[in-house]
Design an enzyme around this catalytic site. Sequence first.
Site, short mmCIF file in Angstrom:
data_model
loop_
_atom_site.label_atom_id
_atom_site.label_comp_id
_atom_site.label_asym_id
_atom_site.label_seq_id
_atom_site.Cartn_x
_atom_site.Cartn_y
_atom_site.Cartn_z
N ASP A 478 -23.15 37.36 23.60
CA ASP A 478 -23.34 36.73 24.90
C ASP A 478 -24.19 35.47 24.78
O ASP A 478 -24.90 35.26 23.77
CB ASP A 478 -24.01 37.74 25.85
CG ASP A 478 -23.55 37.56 27.29
OD1 ASP A 478 -23.12 36.45 27.65
OD2 ASP A 478 -23.64 38.54 28.05
N ASP A 548 -17.46 37.13 34.92
CA ASP A 548 -18.20 38.32 35.38
C ASP A 548 -17.63 38.85 36.69
O ASP A 548 -18.07 39.90 37.17
CB ASP A 548 -19.69 37.98 35.57
CG ASP A 548 -20.44 38.02 34.26
OD1 ASP A 548 -19.88 38.52 33.27
OD2 ASP A 548 -21.59 37.54 34.21
C1 GLA Z 1 -23.73 38.65 31.09
C2 GLA Z 1 -22.35 39.18 30.78
C3 GLA Z 1 -22.20 40.58 31.36
C4 GLA Z 1 -23.28 41.47 30.81
C5 GLA Z 1 -24.66 40.89 31.08
C6 GLA Z 1 -25.75 41.67 30.38
O1 GLA Z 1 -23.88 38.40 32.44
O2 GLA Z 1 -21.35 38.32 31.25
O3 GLA Z 1 -20.92 41.10 31.07
O4 GLA Z 1 -23.08 41.64 29.43
O5 GLA Z 1 -24.73 39.53 30.63
O6 GLA Z 1 -27.01 41.19 30.63
#
Ligand code: GLA
Length: 739
Positions: A478, A548
């Site tokens: 990420d 997301d």
């Molecule tokens: C980001 C990702 C999510 C999740 C969060 C965790 O927002 O896109 O899918 O993994 O971080 O903190």
Amino acid sequence: MNVVSRALCAVWFLMFSYLIAHAQSPVRFLEAKKIFVLDAGKVSYVFGINEQNMLQHIYWGKHVWREDDFTTAHSLPQWASFDLSTTTTPYEYPGWGAGLFVEPSLKVTFPDGNRDLVLHYVDHHIDGNTLTLTLKDIQRPLLVHLHYTVFPQTGIVRRDAAIENRTSTPIVLESAQSAAWYLPQGEGYRLRYLSGRWAGEWQLTEEPVHSGVKVLESRRGSTSVQTNPWFALDRDGNTDSEHGSVWFGALGWSGSWRISIEQTAHQQVRVTGGFNSFDFGYHLAPGETLTTPPFYAGYTDEGIGGTSRVLHEFERTEILPNGSGSRARPVLYNSWEATLFDVNEGGQIALADKAASLGVERFVMDDGWFGGRNNDHAGLGDWYVNPKKFPNGLGPLIRHIKQLGMDFGLWVEPEMINPDSDLYRKHPDWAMHFEGRPRTEARNQLMLNLARDDVREYVFHWLDELVTNNDIAFLKWDYNRNFSEPGWPEVPPAQQKNIWVRFTQNVYDILDRLRQKHPKLEIESCSGGGGRVDLGIMRRAEQVWPSDDTEALDRLTIQHGFTYAYTPHVMMDWVTDVPNFNGRSVPLQFRFLAAMQGSMGIGANLNHWTPDDVTVAKQMIVYYKSIREIVQNGLLYRLASPTQGNLSANQYVSSDKSQSVIFAFLHSQQFGRGLPSLLLRGLDEKAVYQISQVDGKPGANTSTAPLNLSGAYLMNYGIGLKLAGDYDSVSFKLERISE
Ligand code: GLA
């Protein structure tokens, strides 16, 4: 061997030698005319060395068989003689000098203040499908090595430029682009590009190209959710979704990038792209070479649908790592939306048991497993397993997951640091900053300055240790914020701006070394949703996270935009709980069918699922496994767009046309309004297909008795839909049968 056989062998040998000797290489130099012909299958790309000894563009488009047609004289605009030739001549890679005032490919400042750069051809070298040309400034030993690689299967041409400083002093590169591409002269072009925001990525924008410059860019240090480095241009009115000429391209770079679409005063449309020149100022030391990102571009006469299919195939066959483009993606479970940061051994095991019983193949634990990470205020940087949540390390959880027949994946965010972390307390200077200035936080975190080699090594080593010591098949990598205060106080001021390039080079270096050392490890690129999807990261990641926003109806639009540029093979999507963050509740089967249109996962809290939910889920997963090959590796046809009406539908066809799958979604029912039949595409007209249906009602899988129809009927009369109410959905599977 008798005499006859010997004679036959000799004839075969001679024919074979003749064919080898006369087989045309996809890259040719026509010596007499000084023209380079790149034969990219259905596409020709041609340029030459003109009378000024400069590289001049000639042709890019549908394949032209007659080489006599090509000449540098044809590609000059009609009124060229009235203007500076530097501005009107379509140069392949124009330096900023001699009065050029359209977008330059390279702009430099020499230490004596001289900023004039005129690049002349020096020599070239052909090696298989790759052509390398060397250009040099007319006076100073600043060299540019242009690379062209041809991919005949898809018609894609890959270009980059390696800029070499052979002077004895540093040179500042103000702008270093990968390529300039030229379209047939004229007006009336239409630009398509992808833009968006967090949780609303991949919105397709269409607009006319007018005189002037349209800039698509990221100045944020990464690819960005705001705009993606992809473009497509066609002549409005001359194309539809399956027919007509489209020129398109995408950059392979996960740092700040820029693509300009320029229509000159002489109606010449040119596209230039590479590093973003904003705050660039790259310090090129004597003896040093900077290579620009690859810029891939192609042409199709099969409309915007054809554009996507060409790109999808190219990405699967030429970009994705380790041949993963031909392997089926596993069905995945991810714990994020179920638990947020509240992860622990018992809770994850309970979810894993349920996931395995549904047919899930990979279990991924998301954020919250390390350091003091109980929320998003702390812990990034402290990559040791939290002893309270996992008193015995990750071993027992991983072993349990493996016993269930799944493999294990883990979330990491290696480029980041929370000020509330042991790492920051020890190394505050490792965070990106300008000396003495405030450090702007986003999601309570700062960025590590990965341009520093010591920081890069630190990150590589903890990742390597994590993967070495634990049986980890997959990392969800990420990146949840972008650059601010991009300082690099440890190097001399003149070199500090190199951070824009070095950061991304070092991220790639970590990923490359990690993958080399752990060849079975798979990676997902995630960036606060879909902020890091590009052809650079896709060389190092088997899949990507588009957004997301996991709500199924919103997701249809997100996925629709995504697939214009990127293959469904890498497009991860989870089935999550309702009501979703936007307050909407759509039926479970709608959520499953939406998620099946790419690489499917589940992100729901399985502890809350009813027995009915479990029944639907099991059936859906069995169905998905029977069609995923067609979805992930097939040809996509858009039948009805979610942005244009109440009904949306997509069709996927296997490359041999023997199988197809269709997904259709009714967003809301208007009283009395019937639904159009879906005209299918890409089938074999002469074949007969057996059609089975997943009908959208909870618990029902293949329902009505299979129906047999010909490809001709299905493509010309279509398939009827019996959808009703809000958020109804259906999927059909077609299999070619012999009658
Ligand atoms: C980001 C990702 C999510 C999740 C969060 C965790 O927002 O896109 O899918 O993994 O971080 O903190």
